[in-house]
Design an enzyme around this catalytic site. Sequence first.
Site, PDB file in Angstrom:
ATOM      1  N   SER A 260       0.845  -1.185   0.000  1.00  0.00           N
ATOM      2  CA  SER A 260       0.000   0.000   0.000  1.00  0.00           C
ATOM      3  C   SER A 260       0.878   1.232   0.000  1.00  0.00           C
ATOM      4  O   SER A 260       1.957   1.240   0.584  1.00  0.00           O
ATOM      5  CB  SER A 260      -0.872   0.020   1.246  1.00  0.00           C
ATOM      6  OG  SER A 260      -0.042   0.194   2.373  1.00  0.00           O
ATOM      7  N   LYS A 261       0.364   2.252  -0.635  1.00  0.00           N
ATOM      8  CA  LYS A 261       1.216   3.430  -0.772  1.00  0.00           C
ATOM      9  C   LYS A 261       1.372   4.184   0.543  1.00  0.00           C
ATOM     10  O   LYS A 261       2.210   5.057   0.650  1.00  0.00           O
ATOM     11  CB  LYS A 261       0.717   4.324  -1.894  1.00  0.00           C
ATOM     12  CG  LYS A 261      -0.546   5.051  -1.643  1.00  0.00           C
ATOM     13  CD  LYS A 261      -0.836   5.924  -2.853  1.00  0.00           C
ATOM     14  CE  LYS A 261      -2.182   6.587  -2.682  1.00  0.00           C
ATOM     15  NZ  LYS A 261      -2.757   7.008  -3.925  1.00  0.00           N
TER      16      LYS A 261
END
Length: 506
Positions: A260-261
């Site tokens: 996930s960013k």
Amino acid sequence: MSTANPGAQRVRTRVAPSPTGDPHVGTAYVALVNYCFARKHGGDFLLRIEDTDQVRSTPESERAILAALHWTGLSWDEGPDVGGPHGPYRQSERSAIYRRYADELLASGKAFRCFCTPERLEEMRAIQRAAGTPQKYDGQCCALSADESGRRAAAGEPFVVRMVVPDSGVCVVNDLARGPITFEYATVDMQVLLKSDGLPTYHLANVVDDYLMEITHVIRGEEWVSSAPKHLLLYEYFGWEPPVLMHLPLLRNPDHTKLSKRKNPTGILFYERMGYLPEALMNFLGLLLAPAPEGEEIFSIDALTRRLDLAKISLGGPVFDVAKLDWINGKYLHALTTEELMQRTQAWGFDRDRLVRIAELARARIERLSDLVPSAAYLFAGRVAVTKESFAGTKLADEALRKALALAMWRLDAERVFDKAAVERVLKGVAEALGAKFRDLARVYYVAMTGSPTALPLFDSMELLGRDICRERFRVALDAFGGVTAKEQKEWTRDLPPDEPNGAAA
Ligand code: GLU
């Protein structure tokens, strides 16, 4: 279902990104396997743009995805930019085709018109929630007679087209990597195939296109495995042979959560802007697909093509370990000649247009030529080293400061175009939302983006740095203050659109 033996038919694979956000490293990973598999078997690799979600798809995202995939060094035999005999390769240009196939299913009784209003569907879901039963369409309109259905449609009543799903029995998905996976039909929703505006959903468009484009092997992310029973049913309804299916394990953060960013930059362009070489990134992704013994970890895409064995792909979540990527990138950089290193560096960040823009920003602010390079150094760097102390002069309480950083980061993510005007509008909007003077926040942004309270003009600098580097610098600054809790994120983003239009997959 057909077998994994690609002997008989010409192998055709595809990558089918949805242009709803920044190009994601997961897309490069899926593209790489499909590319290598097709090449290995002397087949074709296609690129298809799945832009059925009209609200979230943007031409900017499509352009960025194509550019990012080109940057990786992969090439495709057919696609929206190169054409081919099975086009168009953009789903928004194929609406009439999907309508024809939806009509075919309606005529054969494998699909039905559903006239349920959003209110009725909400009521139905509330009842299901209360009863703890699976959330799925209850089949009310499936029971309508063909006459009544036709009459109501002719009278102009809005409807969607849903597929019929048996209410009992099982569907067995033979996944090339996972073996047979059994799904109870009772848990499979009567998927909407055509929306009330006559446009298809992902499921219908994806199956019709894979068939018409003669895709033999669908190799995609594990998040699509639950769609497979619906897809297989559709193949059966149309009387088509389904492709071989294979669902790849999702890339993971080092803590094994889904990549996930918030934890790891996920944009291909981030890695490009940070100065990773595409061949290093692809080598790194290739190692996640086909681990190599020590000493043999550096290989080209061609070598990967020879070694890749789909049957051996490990299902354990591959960890996107940036330290390993750094090591690989170093190897590639060290192997360049000085001449090559200069060329690559120049192409990466020292093209004339960029230098001219920087010189324009700096010219009025320097007193000696020797000031120029230091004044612009942060424009060539990746992350800037900031600590809590770096923000000491900003006069904002920690909470306000974190909120100013986080809101700017999220709101900039929601901008379609990341340019000077958008940056200015967003940052000033955050000041307004926080009831603060922009002047007071500007210092926070200067420090986070440039590492210093004074630098070349902020909005121009951010445009030059680009969305990915700015996002990372916001993240680093927030981390200096302990980050943002999930609860804060929920509270602070209440006024933002529910799905980030950019990079939403993360
Ligand atoms: N459009 C889907 C995506 O964005 C493609 C899924 C598939 O490959 O079937 O990943």
